[in-house]
Motif scaffolding. Structure first.
Motif, PDB file in Angstrom:
ATOM      1  N   TRP A   1       0.842  -1.188   0.000  1.00  0.00           N
ATOM      2  CA  TRP A   1       0.000   0.000   0.000  1.00  0.00           C
ATOM      3  C   TRP A   1       0.881   1.243   0.000  1.00  0.00           C
ATOM      4  O   TRP A   1       1.886   1.317   0.705  1.00  0.00           O
ATOM      5  N   THR A   2       0.528   2.237  -0.836  1.00  0.00           N
ATOM      6  CA  THR A   2       1.278   3.496  -0.897  1.00  0.00           C
ATOM      7  C   THR A   2       0.314   4.677  -0.918  1.00  0.00           C
ATOM      8  O   THR A   2      -0.834   4.554  -1.338  1.00  0.00           O
ATOM      9  N   LYS A   3       0.815   5.788  -0.463  1.00  0.00           N
ATOM     10  CA  LYS A   3       0.075   7.053  -0.503  1.00  0.00           C
ATOM     11  C   LYS A   3       1.065   8.150  -0.848  1.00  0.00           C
ATOM     12  O   LYS A   3       2.041   8.368  -0.134  1.00  0.00           O
ATOM     13  N   ASP A   4       0.870   8.823  -1.979  1.00  0.00           N
ATOM     14  CA  ASP A   4       1.740   9.922  -2.401  1.00  0.00           C
ATOM     15  C   ASP A   4       1.146  11.243  -1.921  1.00  0.00           C
ATOM     16  O   ASP A   4      -0.019  11.531  -2.162  1.00  0.00           O
ATOM     17  N   ILE A   5       1.993  12.049  -1.277  1.00  0.00           N
ATOM     18  CA  ILE A   5       1.562  13.343  -0.757  1.00  0.00           C
ATOM     19  C   ILE A   5       2.491  14.420  -1.302  1.00  0.00           C
ATOM     20  O   ILE A   5       3.680  14.434  -0.988  1.00  0.00           O
ATOM     21  N   PRO A   6       1.964  15.329  -2.146  1.00  0.00           N
ATOM     22  CA  PRO A   6       2.815  16.426  -2.639  1.00  0.00           C
ATOM     23  C   PRO A   6       3.127  17.400  -1.500  1.00  0.00           C
ATOM     24  O   PRO A   6       2.290  17.650  -0.636  1.00  0.00           O
ATOM     25  N   ALA A   7       4.352  17.921  -1.498  1.00  0.00           N
ATOM     26  CA  ALA A   7       4.767  18.873  -0.461  1.00  0.00           C
ATOM     27  C   ALA A   7       5.621  19.952  -1.110  1.00  0.00           C
ATOM     28  O   ALA A   7       6.568  19.651  -1.832  1.00  0.00           O
ATOM     29  N   ASP A   8       5.284  21.202  -0.863  1.00  0.00           N
ATOM     30  CA  ASP A   8       6.064  22.306  -1.421  1.00  0.00           C
ATOM     31  C   ASP A   8       7.445  22.383  -0.780  1.00  0.00           C
ATOM     32  O   ASP A   8       8.425  22.658  -1.447  1.00  0.00           O
ATOM     33  N   THR A   9       7.500  22.158   0.528  1.00  0.00           N
ATOM     34  CA  THR A   9       8.779  22.278   1.236  1.00  0.00           C
ATOM     35  C   THR A   9       8.906  21.136   2.246  1.00  0.00           C
ATOM     36  O   THR A   9       7.941  20.425   2.540  1.00  0.00           O
ATOM     37  N   LYS A  10      10.092  20.994   2.796  1.00  0.00           N
ATOM     38  CA  LYS A  10      10.307  20.003   3.849  1.00  0.00           C
ATOM     39  C   LYS A  10       9.435  20.310   5.059  1.00  0.00           C
ATOM     40  O   LYS A  10       8.947  19.403   5.731  1.00  0.00           O
ATOM     41  N   TRP A  11       9.233  21.574   5.322  1.00  0.00           N
ATOM     42  CA  TRP A  11       8.431  21.976   6.469  1.00  0.00           C
ATOM     43  C   TRP A  11       6.995  21.490   6.317  1.00  0.00           C
ATOM     44  O   TRP A  11       6.368  21.078   7.293  1.00  0.00           O
ATOM     45  N   ASP A  12       6.460  21.533   5.102  1.00  0.00           N
ATOM     46  CA  ASP A  12       5.106  21.029   4.857  1.00  0.00           C
ATOM     47  C   ASP A  12       5.037  19.523   5.105  1.00  0.00           C
ATOM     48  O   ASP A  12       4.044  19.004   5.595  1.00  0.00           O
TER      49      ASP A  12
END
Length: 191
Positions: free
Chosen positions: A132-143
C-alpha cells in the motif's frame, strides 16, 4: 383555706409535668437577592475582565496582520544560494515545488489497517494489501513534517512502514507479532 399562688400564676394541673408555655416559631431569615450574593458578584467581575481583555486585545490583531502584509509585500532580499528574483517563499535550505512524500506499508501477507496523517488531517483505510502506498505532494520540507503513517496487521506476521522523500527512504520501521503495529514519521535530517 384557698390555694393562692403568691406569684399570681395558675396552679399546676395534676398530670402536667410543667406549666403550659407558649412558643413562637422564629421567622426564617430572608434570602438576599441574587445580585447581592457572593457567587453573582464573582461571576460579574469575571465577565467584566473578559470583556475588557477582549476590547483591549481585539484591535492589536489587525495592526499585526497589516504590518506583516506590508513586510511581505516589500522586495525580497537575496539570500545566499538564491537568485535575487526568487519569490518561492521556501524556507532557507529547502527545495520548493515538485517534492513528493510517499508513505508505504508492506506485510508478509496479512491484511493491513492503514492510518495516516496528511497535512494535519487523519485518514484511514482498512484491509489493504501489502505494498500500500500514498503519495503526498509537499512544497517544502516543512510542509512534509505534518505527515506520518501507522499500520496494524489484521492477524499475525511482520509489518514494515517506510517514508520516501522524492524516491529516497528517509524513515523505516518494522514490527512482528499478532496484530503488529508500526509507525513512521519523517526524519528531516535525511530529507
Amino acid at each position: 383555706m384557698t390555694d393562692q399562688n403568691p406569684y399570681g400564676q395558675q396552679p399546676q394541673q395534676p398530670g402536667q409535668p410543667y406549666p403550659a408555655q407558649s412558643y413562637q416559631q422564629p421567622e426564617p431569615p430572608k434570602k438576599k437577592p441574587f445580585y447581592k450574593r457572593v457567587w453573582f458578584i464573582i461571576l460579574a467581575i469575571i465577565v467584566v475582565i473578559i470583556i475588557i481583555a477582549g476590547v483591549a486585545g481585539g484591535g492589536d490583531d489587525k495592526k499585526d496582520t497589516a504590518s506583516a502584509n506590508s513586510t511581505a509585500a516589500a522586495a525580497p532580499e537575496a539570500q545566499p544560494g538564491t537568485e535575487s528574483g526568487d519569490q518561492s517563499g521556501a524556507q532557507p535550505g529547502t527545495e520548493s515545488d515538485g517534492n513528493v512524500m510517499q508513505l508505504v506499508l508492506e506485510s508478509d501477507g496479512a491484511p493491513i489497517n492503514a492510518s495516516w496523517l496528511q497535512n494535519g488531517n487523519t485518514a484511514q483505510e482498512q484491509g489493504v494489501a501489502s505494498g500500500w502506498t500514498k503519495d503526498i505532494p509537499a512544497d517544502t520540507k516543512w510542509d512534509a513534517l505534518m505527515n506520518n503513517v501507522t499500520g496494524q496487521l489484521d492477524g499475525a506476521g511482520t509489518l514494515t512502514c517506510r517514508i520516501l522523500w522524492n524516491g529516497e527512504v528517509i524513515t523505516e520501521s518494522t514490527s512482528t507479532g499478532d496484530y503488529a503495529v508500526v509507525t513512521c514519521t519523517p526524519d528531516m535530517d535525511k530529507m
